[in-house]
Design a protein around this motif. Structure first.
Motif, PDB file in Angstrom:
ATOM      1  N   LYS A 154      21.087  20.333  20.407  1.00 47.49           N
ATOM      2  CA  LYS A 154      22.860  20.223  20.925  1.00 47.49           C
ATOM      3  C   LYS A 154      22.987  18.574  20.975  1.00 47.49           C
ATOM      4  O   LYS A 154      22.263  18.031  21.332  1.00 47.49           O
ATOM      5  CB  LYS A 154      23.109  20.806  22.357  1.00 47.49           C
ATOM      6  N   LEU A 155      24.336  18.312  20.307  1.00 48.35           N
ATOM      7  CA  LEU A 155      25.014  16.973  20.442  1.00 48.35           C
ATOM      8  C   LEU A 155      26.168  17.127  21.089  1.00 48.35           C
ATOM      9  O   LEU A 155      26.987  17.908  20.678  1.00 48.35           O
ATOM     10  CB  LEU A 155      24.749  16.536  18.836  1.00 48.35           C
ATOM     11  N   THR A 156      26.293  16.300  21.829  1.00 48.47           N
ATOM     12  CA  THR A 156      27.738  16.272  22.841  1.00 48.47           C
ATOM     13  C   THR A 156      28.648  15.654  21.803  1.00 48.47           C
ATOM     14  O   THR A 156      28.604  14.525  21.157  1.00 48.47           O
ATOM     15  CB  THR A 156      27.498  15.665  24.080  1.00 48.47           C
ATOM     16  N   TYR A 157      29.980  16.076  22.055  1.00 51.18           N
ATOM     17  CA  TYR A 157      31.424  15.371  21.795  1.00 51.18           C
ATOM     18  C   TYR A 157      31.313  14.037  22.524  1.00 51.18           C
ATOM     19  O   TYR A 157      30.627  14.099  23.552  1.00 51.18           O
ATOM     20  CB  TYR A 157      32.565  16.191  21.994  1.00 51.18           C
ATOM     21  N   SER A 158      31.957  13.100  21.898  1.00 44.45           N
ATOM     22  CA  SER A 158      32.048  11.905  22.839  1.00 44.45           C
ATOM     23  C   SER A 158      33.182  11.921  23.959  1.00 44.45           C
ATOM     24  O   SER A 158      33.048  11.138  24.864  1.00 44.45           O
ATOM     25  CB  SER A 158      32.487  10.798  21.805  1.00 44.45           C
ATOM     26  N   VAL A 159      33.978  12.963  23.749  1.00 50.17           N
ATOM     27  CA  VAL A 159      34.880  13.194  25.040  1.00 50.17           C
ATOM     28  C   VAL A 159      35.040  14.854  25.576  1.00 50.17           C
ATOM     29  O   VAL A 159      34.437  15.605  24.403  1.00 50.17           O
ATOM     30  CB  VAL A 159      36.356  12.653  24.589  1.00 50.17           C
ATOM     31  N   PRO A 160      35.403  15.165  26.466  1.00 51.42           N
ATOM     32  CA  PRO A 160      35.478  16.476  27.032  1.00 51.42           C
ATOM     33  C   PRO A 160      36.470  17.283  26.192  1.00 51.42           C
ATOM     34  O   PRO A 160      37.452  16.669  25.562  1.00 51.42           O
ATOM     35  CB  PRO A 160      35.980  16.550  28.517  1.00 51.42           C
ATOM     36  N   THR A 161      36.102  18.476  25.934  1.00 51.94           N
ATOM     37  CA  THR A 161      37.284  19.419  25.122  1.00 51.94           C
ATOM     38  C   THR A 161      38.332  19.798  26.240  1.00 51.94           C
ATOM     39  O   THR A 161      38.032  19.956  27.448  1.00 51.94           O
ATOM     40  CB  THR A 161      36.737  20.605  24.453  1.00 51.94           C
ATOM     41  N   TYR A 162      39.239  20.414  25.783  1.00 50.12           N
ATOM     42  CA  TYR A 162      40.472  21.021  26.540  1.00 50.12           C
ATOM     43  C   TYR A 162      39.830  22.390  27.416  1.00 50.12           C
ATOM     44  O   TYR A 162      40.166  22.221  28.873  1.00 50.12           O
ATOM     45  CB  TYR A 162      41.595  21.568  25.834  1.00 50.12           C
ATOM     46  N   GLN A 163      38.980  22.953  26.736  1.00 57.90           N
ATOM     47  CA  GLN A 163      38.288  24.219  27.309  1.00 57.90           C
ATOM     48  C   GLN A 163      37.322  23.687  28.429  1.00 57.90           C
ATOM     49  O   GLN A 163      37.440  24.411  29.501  1.00 57.90           O
ATOM     50  CB  GLN A 163      37.641  25.022  26.512  1.00 57.90           C
ATOM     51  N   ALA A 164      36.672  22.801  28.418  1.00 50.40           N
ATOM     52  CA  ALA A 164      35.678  22.273  29.510  1.00 50.40           C
ATOM     53  C   ALA A 164      36.430  21.764  30.673  1.00 50.40           C
ATOM     54  O   ALA A 164      36.002  22.037  31.771  1.00 50.40           O
ATOM     55  CB  ALA A 164      34.763  21.317  28.736  1.00 50.40           C
ATOM     56  N   LEU A 165      37.524  21.049  30.549  1.00 51.06           N
ATOM     57  CA  LEU A 165      38.246  20.420  31.418  1.00 51.06           C
ATOM     58  C   LEU A 165      38.998  21.740  32.058  1.00 51.06           C
ATOM     59  O   LEU A 165      39.259  21.750  33.493  1.00 51.06           O
ATOM     60  CB  LEU A 165      39.375  19.510  31.019  1.00 51.06           C
ATOM     61  N   LYS A 166      39.690  22.530  31.577  1.00 51.93           N
ATOM     62  CA  LYS A 166      40.232  23.737  32.066  1.00 51.93           C
ATOM     63  C   LYS A 166      39.284  24.585  32.813  1.00 51.93           C
ATOM     64  O   LYS A 166      39.657  25.116  34.049  1.00 51.93           O
ATOM     65  CB  LYS A 166      40.626  24.793  31.138  1.00 51.93           C
ATOM     66  N   GLY A 167      37.895  24.614  32.292  1.00 51.74           N
ATOM     67  CA  GLY A 167      36.904  25.236  33.172  1.00 51.74           C
ATOM     68  C   GLY A 167      36.743  24.794  34.557  1.00 51.74           C
ATOM     69  O   GLY A 167      36.402  25.122  35.519  1.00 51.74           O
ATOM     70  N   ILE A 168      36.550  23.400  34.614  1.00 49.93           N
ATOM     71  CA  ILE A 168      36.640  22.682  35.695  1.00 49.93           C
ATOM     72  C   ILE A 168      37.824  22.701  36.872  1.00 49.93           C
ATOM     73  O   ILE A 168      37.544  23.110  37.986  1.00 49.93           O
ATOM     74  CB  ILE A 168      36.480  21.063  35.479  1.00 49.93           C
ATOM     75  N   VAL A 169      38.849  22.970  36.117  1.00 45.56           N
ATOM     76  CA  VAL A 169      39.958  23.147  37.074  1.00 45.56           C
ATOM     77  C   VAL A 169      40.077  24.423  37.730  1.00 45.56           C
ATOM     78  O   VAL A 169      40.276  24.852  38.816  1.00 45.56           O
ATOM     79  CB  VAL A 169      41.527  22.914  36.187  1.00 45.56           C
ATOM     80  N   GLU A 170      39.650  25.727  36.879  1.00 44.11           N
ATOM     81  CA  GLU A 170      39.268  26.949  37.315  1.00 44.11           C
ATOM     82  C   GLU A 170      38.477  26.940  38.225  1.00 44.11           C
ATOM     83  O   GLU A 170      38.114  27.898  39.270  1.00 44.11           O
ATOM     84  CB  GLU A 170      39.252  27.958  36.019  1.00 44.11           C
ATOM     85  N   SER A 171      37.411  26.280  38.234  1.00 43.00           N
ATOM     86  CA  SER A 171      36.238  26.089  39.314  1.00 43.00           C
ATOM     87  C   SER A 171      36.636  25.535  40.592  1.00 43.00           C
ATOM     88  O   SER A 171      36.143  26.020  41.839  1.00 43.00           O
ATOM     89  CB  SER A 171      35.006  25.301  38.959  1.00 43.00           C
ATOM     90  N   ILE A 172      37.814  24.761  40.647  1.00 38.24           N
ATOM     91  CA  ILE A 172      38.383  24.213  41.624  1.00 38.24           C
ATOM     92  C   ILE A 172      39.392  25.508  42.381  1.00 38.24           C
ATOM     93  O   ILE A 172      39.004  25.583  43.424  1.00 38.24           O
ATOM     94  CB  ILE A 172      39.371  23.079  41.374  1.00 38.24           C
ATOM     95  N   TYR A 173      40.112  25.952  41.598  1.00 40.66           N
ATOM     96  CA  TYR A 173      40.821  27.327  42.367  1.00 40.66           C
ATOM     97  C   TYR A 173      41.286  28.036  41.197  1.00 40.66           C
ATOM     98  O   TYR A 173      41.763  27.519  39.891  1.00 40.66           O
ATOM     99  CB  TYR A 173      41.836  26.938  43.220  1.00 40.66           C
ATOM    100  N   TRP A 174      41.017  29.595  41.182  1.00 45.70           N
ATOM    101  CA  TRP A 174      41.468  30.658  39.978  1.00 45.70           C
ATOM    102  C   TRP A 174      41.999  31.590  40.375  1.00 45.70           C
ATOM    103  O   TRP A 174      41.196  32.141  41.508  1.00 45.70           O
ATOM    104  CB  TRP A 174      40.546  30.392  38.913  1.00 45.70           C
ATOM    105  N   LYS A 175      42.811  32.294  40.014  1.00 39.79           N
ATOM    106  CA  LYS A 175      43.334  33.767  40.263  1.00 39.79           C
ATOM    107  C   LYS A 175      44.017  34.218  38.796  1.00 39.79           C
ATOM    108  O   LYS A 175      44.465  33.460  38.167  1.00 39.79           O
ATOM    109  CB  LYS A 175      44.373  33.924  41.300  1.00 39.79           C
ATOM    110  N   PRO A 176      43.711  35.635  38.638  1.00 40.44           N
ATOM    111  CA  PRO A 176      44.203  36.041  37.090  1.00 40.44           C
ATOM    112  C   PRO A 176      45.897  36.001  37.398  1.00 40.44           C
ATOM    113  O   PRO A 176      46.237  36.208  36.329  1.00 40.44           O
ATOM    114  CB  PRO A 176      43.965  37.547  37.639  1.00 40.44           C
ATOM    115  N   THR A 177      46.435  35.621  38.233  1.00 40.73           N
ATOM    116  CA  THR A 177      48.126  35.521  38.561  1.00 40.73           C
ATOM    117  C   THR A 177      48.374  34.464  37.719  1.00 40.73           C
ATOM    118  O   THR A 177      49.654  34.258  36.968  1.00 40.73           O
ATOM    119  CB  THR A 177      48.338  35.295  39.990  1.00 40.73           C
TER     120      THR A 177
END
Length: 239
Positions: A27-50
């Motif tokens: 595995k080789l990382t991108y040099s910056v985070p992807t949109y999906q990775a940051l979205k996963g972080i936000v959803e780890s802070i708080y998420w509901k299906p609503t």
């Protein structure tokens, strides 16, 4: 911005895997985070299906540095393979995001209370998130805290434009698009003075279908009432 939060996320390492490098088992990382990775972080802070979380932009605070490590992947069939993973070292980012109601979930219409979700989101951020925070992969633990976007000095301030080439933007799930298929989005981001402004998922120029997929529903057919759960719990305690 309405329903928005701003936070800083940081850790010792990050691994936003470039999928082209996974074919050989390394595995080789991108040099910056992807949109999906940051979205996963936000959803780890708080998420509901609503609600659906939308990442607006990210700001790179620390210089982009990489470090390679020898890793022994788990092989359930046996073996003693040694792989080389390349991580980002000392990553630190500022993120701005907001939420909108997920109109593709009509069964959650009763829960569309904007102030409630925004207040819970802000309290969850102050608490460091409701679930574990990590940068790209599970072994890259991270921390989140509120911030004012753009207030702290960054390494790439006044650096100019950096073209990052073709990257994965994120994943389209059927409960967010209304289409019964799993899709991947691609785009060509440009980092301007350390800031990447994400285009909305629906405006990504390149979308590829991965497979067919049905959305999970949250209604009376697959959600068990609380009184039934309590009765089962009491029954187990009596045994």
């Amino acid at each position: 911005m309405r329903n928005a939060i701003e936070f800083k996320v940081y850790g010792d390492y990050a691994l936003f895997t470039d999928p082209l490098t996974k074919l050989g088992g390394e595995k080789l990382t991108y040099s910056v985070p992807t949109y999906q990775a940051l979205k996963g972080i936000v959803e780890s802070i708080y998420w509901k299906p609503t609600i659906t979380m939308v990442v607006d932009k990210v700001r790179v605070l620390n210089p982009i540095r990489m470090e390679s490590k020898g890793i022994r992947p788990i092989e359930y069939g046996g073996g003693n393979t040694l792989a080389n993973y390349t991580y980002l070292k000392d990553p630190c980012y500022e993120v701005q995001a907001h939420f909108v109601f997920n109109l593709h979930r009509p069964e959650m219409e009763y829960d569309r209370n904007e102030n409630k979700h925004h207040n819970i989101l802000k309290r969850s951020l102050l608490a460091g998130g409701r679930r574990d925070i990590f940068l790209g992969t599970r072994e890259c633990q991270a921390y989140v805290e509120p911030c004012v976007f753009g207030e702290e000095a960054g390494f790439y301030d006044n650096y100019g434009d950096i073209h990052l080439g073709n990257m994965v933007h994120g994943i389209n799930y059927p409960d967010e698009t209304g289409r019964n298929q799993l899709e991947v989005r691609l785009w060509n981001p440009v980092m301007k003075n350390g800031v990447i402004e994400f285009i909305p998922p629906e405006k990504c120029p390149q979308v590829r279908i991965i497979s067919d997929m049905q959305p999970k529903r949250f209604d009376e057919h697959n959600v068990q009432p609380v009184d039934e759960l309590l009765a089962e719990w009491e029954g187990w305690n009596m045994k």
